[in-house]
Design a protein around this motif. Structure first.
Motif, PDB file in Angstrom:
ATOM      1  N   ASP A  14      30.165 -13.336  55.919  1.00 45.75           N
ATOM      2  CA  ASP A  14      29.633 -14.347  54.998  1.00 45.75           C
ATOM      3  C   ASP A  14      28.724 -15.363  55.683  1.00 45.75           C
ATOM      4  O   ASP A  14      28.448 -16.415  55.134  1.00 45.75           O
ATOM      5  N   ASP A  15      28.305 -15.078  56.891  1.00 44.66           N
ATOM      6  CA  ASP A  15      27.430 -15.993  57.615  1.00 44.66           C
ATOM      7  C   ASP A  15      26.068 -16.039  56.916  1.00 44.66           C
ATOM      8  O   ASP A  15      25.316 -15.066  56.889  1.00 44.66           O
ATOM      9  N   GLU A  16      25.747 -17.194  56.336  1.00 45.32           N
ATOM     10  CA  GLU A  16      24.511 -17.317  55.557  1.00 45.32           C
ATOM     11  C   GLU A  16      23.265 -17.228  56.433  1.00 45.32           C
ATOM     12  O   GLU A  16      22.180 -16.896  55.961  1.00 45.32           O
ATOM     13  N   ASN A  17      23.395 -17.566  57.711  1.00 45.21           N
ATOM     14  CA  ASN A  17      22.240 -17.567  58.602  1.00 45.21           C
ATOM     15  C   ASN A  17      22.037 -16.242  59.324  1.00 45.21           C
ATOM     16  O   ASN A  17      21.240 -16.155  60.250  1.00 45.21           O
ATOM     17  N   SER A  40      20.642 -13.345  58.569  1.00 43.54           N
ATOM     18  CA  SER A  40      19.299 -12.761  58.535  1.00 43.54           C
ATOM     19  C   SER A  40      18.351 -13.511  59.473  1.00 43.54           C
ATOM     20  O   SER A  40      17.572 -12.896  60.213  1.00 43.54           O
ATOM     21  N   ARG A  47      25.068  -8.769  47.606  1.00 47.88           N
ATOM     22  CA  ARG A  47      24.895  -9.203  48.984  1.00 47.88           C
ATOM     23  C   ARG A  47      23.525  -9.814  49.192  1.00 47.88           C
ATOM     24  O   ARG A  47      22.544  -9.409  48.586  1.00 47.88           O
ATOM     25  N   LYS A  48      23.499 -10.770  50.095  1.00 51.00           N
ATOM     26  CA  LYS A  48      22.245 -11.468  50.363  1.00 51.00           C
ATOM     27  C   LYS A  48      21.594 -10.914  51.624  1.00 51.00           C
ATOM     28  O   LYS A  48      22.152 -10.112  52.336  1.00 51.00           O
ATOM     29  N   GLY A  49      20.386 -11.439  51.872  1.00 55.77           N
ATOM     30  CA  GLY A  49      19.691 -11.039  53.099  1.00 55.77           C
ATOM     31  C   GLY A  49      19.306  -9.583  53.043  1.00 55.77           C
ATOM     32  O   GLY A  49      18.788  -9.102  52.054  1.00 55.77           O
TER      33      GLY A  49
END
Length: 611
Positions: A137-140, A142, A255-257
């Motif tokens: 879940d680390d947003e950074n 990417s 999912r993001k990134g």
């Protein structure tokens, strides 16, 4: 590159400058050196402190020789990625200075960068037990990956030999296939990004990825995947309450990134199949992005990638028996341009006809030709005809050479490539006969008659005895329908000659009939991974389930002199569409020797009664 050329700021520090500390250490005074190591190892070190130290280290890289390897390792363990932009820029500058002045530290620097290609490990405490897991879940994440690639490019710019030192490290750090889907996804995604700015490594990286995908693929037979899906569907339908749909939003995970977007309905029930599905989706996306520039196909890029993929195919895929999904990267790239599909068929044809190749490779090449011609919707009839002409002519020449003399008898060990070619032709005819006859029936029939199937079927080598029964029965029904050859007499004779194989096991003696003596499989059997199949399905020729009416029609031969204008429901029927019902297909035959274990659309034998 301002951060590389910018002069370091002066700092005042107790114990002197970094240079003085290192000179004292060389003379045996280790007090300040130990304090320096302690400060750099402090987990609570502040950004300003890191920047100050890095400024000094950049001007003192000449002192960081092999003897100070321990200090360099501490610097490489600094938590620089998750710090402010100033720290990141300063660290990149330090890396560039370090590897250009002291190439002895190149490997440790590369290891540090590659180790960041996966989500960081975090410790979760559960029931007084520390469990290490990846931080998905680390947003950074990417942004961190982007920085890692900048670091790698910086190192490669200063040390031209970086690629040859990098490749063994990429192999070493590849996560084990049982690691989380997210870890594998990130690592493969980052490997493919490396190929963009280090093109000399592309072939080796593709080989590495395909090798790992193959391990996943052969570890998950289609039968296991289907069983897992069926079990999940059954348990899911039983467990649903009247509040169905209330918490659906929680089930969907977007999912993001660079994550593959998925929902609960798209997840594979089998854990290894889920990993394979995600990685195949990434590989397909990579192939598409490399081959297309601004939405248009770039011929040069596509040709270069095709050559690399064919090399990987020859080295890894062709010798691997019964892989189910990975080989579809060739299917996909060939769909971009007909010339690529024809080049692939020509490549397989050369493998098949070359007597210097091992028999098993030649047989597999035959299986690929038949499956590709039958299943690739983007291959036009004219190409199918050209391939049939090549294959059938080769078969007739083979019969000319072998049908008399000492080896003129039915034996897989002697004539394996011949039988594989026969099966490829029969299989292609089953799928494509409607298209071959479409438009001008008389012309189509004339073409099929010119192939002289009767000589092939009646020869001493007896291909109908060796080919998979489901293929033989449908071929016999279709050729009888169009009065090309009457196979049933030979089929009945072969059935009478089958010798049961007796095997003793824990369950007692078991009598089996070997129905797949070639141990053949169709490499482009239906693709069943949920996410990545969206890429393949529009290009894929599904088998339409034969209705009772079709089966009845197959028993009726067409009348002599039938004109193309006469009504004939079977002939006028449309060619199979990809949205047709997936039903019985002349596929890997269901028996104790079948391979792969099973397939969607691979039924028990499609049996057409003898007339």
């Amino acid at each position: 590159d301002e951060f590389i050329s910018s002069p370091p700021r002066k700092t005042v520090r107790f114990g002197g400058t970094l240079t003085e500390i290192l000179l004292k250490y060389e003379k045996g005074d280790t007090t300040d050196f130990e304090l320096l190591k302690h400060q750099l190892s402090d987990p609570d070190i502040k950004d300003a402190q890191i920047i100050n130290w890095l400024h000094e280290f950049r001007t003192s890289v000449a002192y960081l020789t092999k003897e100070l390897e321990q200090l360099v390792n501490i610097l490489l363990k600094l938590p620089w990625l998750r710090r402010s932009r100033e720290v990141v820029e300063e660290y990149l500058g330090f890396l560039g200075n370090l590897v250009s002045a002291q190439t002895v530290h190149l490997r440790p620097c590369l290891r540090m960068i590659v180790s960041q290609f996966v989500p960081p490990r975090i410790t979760i405490r559960e029931d007084d037990v520390d469990i290490s897991d990846s931080d998905d879940d680390d947003e950074n994440l990417s942004e961190n990956f982007n920085t890692c690639h900048r670091a790698l490019q910086t190192v490669a710019r200063y040390v031209p030999s970086t690629p040859q030192f990098l490749m063994p490290i990429l192999v070493e750090y590849f996560p084990f296939i049982n690691k989380s889907e997210r870890t594998l996804e990130c690592y493969v995604h980052n490997l493919l990004r490396v190929t963009v700015y280090l093109p000399t490594l592309r072939l080796q990286i593709l080989e590495l990825i395909v090798e790992k995908l193959l391990k996943l693929d052969v570890s998950t037979p289609q039968q296991d995947i289907e069983d897992a899906e069926e079990t999940a569907n059954n348990s899911g339908s039983e467990g649903k309450s009247t509040e169905e749909g209330l918490f659906d939003m929680e089930e969907d995970e977007e999912r993001k990134g660079n994550k593959v977007v998925s929902s609960s309905s798209e997840r594979m029930a089998h854990p290894l199949a889920e990993r394979l599905d995600i990685l195949m989706t990434i590989l397909f996306s990579y192939i598409k992005d490399v081959c297309h520039v601004d939405g248009k196909l770039n011929i040069n890029n596509t040709k270069d990638l095709y050559r690399d993929l064919v090399t990987v195919f020859d080295k890894l895929i062709l010798p691997t028996h019964a892989s189910c999904h990975v080989q579809y990267f060739m299917f996909y790239i060939c769909s971009f341009k007909l010339g690529l599909a024809e080049a692939f068929l020509d490549h397989l044809w050369k493998k098949l006809q070359d007597p210097n190749n091992p028999s098993v490779i030649r047989q597999t090449a035959g299986s690929y030709i038949g499956s590709f011609l039958a299943r690739a919707k983007f291959i036009p009839v004219v190409t199918v005809k050209a391939c049939l002409d090549l294959l059938v002519n080769w078969m007739h020449k083979y019969i000319d050479n072998q049908d008399t003399g000492a080896n003129a008898y039915c034996d897989v060990a002697l004539h394996g490539p011949f039988y594989s070619t026969c099966q490829a032709v029969f299989y292609t005819l089953i799928f494509r006969h409607k298209q071959l006859l479409d438009g001008n029936l008389r012309k189509g029939l004339s073409y099929l008659q010119s192939l002289n199937f009767e000589r092939i079927v009646m020869c001493q080598l007896n291909p109908l005895k060796i080919c998979i029964p489901s293929v033989v029965n449908l071929f016999a029904a279709i050729t009888r329908k169009y009065q090309l050859v009457f196979c049933y007499t030979i089929i009945e004779r072969n059935n009478r000659q089958f010798i049961p194989v007796v095997r003793s096991g824990t369950g007692g003696d078991l009598v089996q009939t070997c129905t797949n003596p070639l141990d053949s499989f169709f490499p482009f059997d239906p693709y069943i991974l949920k996410r990545s199949k969206k890429t393949i399905d529009p290009l894929y020729q599904f088998w339409e389930e034969l209705s009772a009416e079709d089966l009845e029609n197959l028993k009726k031969p067409i009348k002599k002199g039938t004109s193309e204008d006469e009504d004939d429901d079977f002939l006028k029927g449309e060619t199979p569409q990809n949205d047709g019902v997936v039903g019985i297909a002349p596929n890997s035959y269901e028996s104790s020797t079948r391979s792969p274990v099973s397939s969607i659309g691979s039924p028990a034998d499609c049996y057409v009664p003898f007339p």
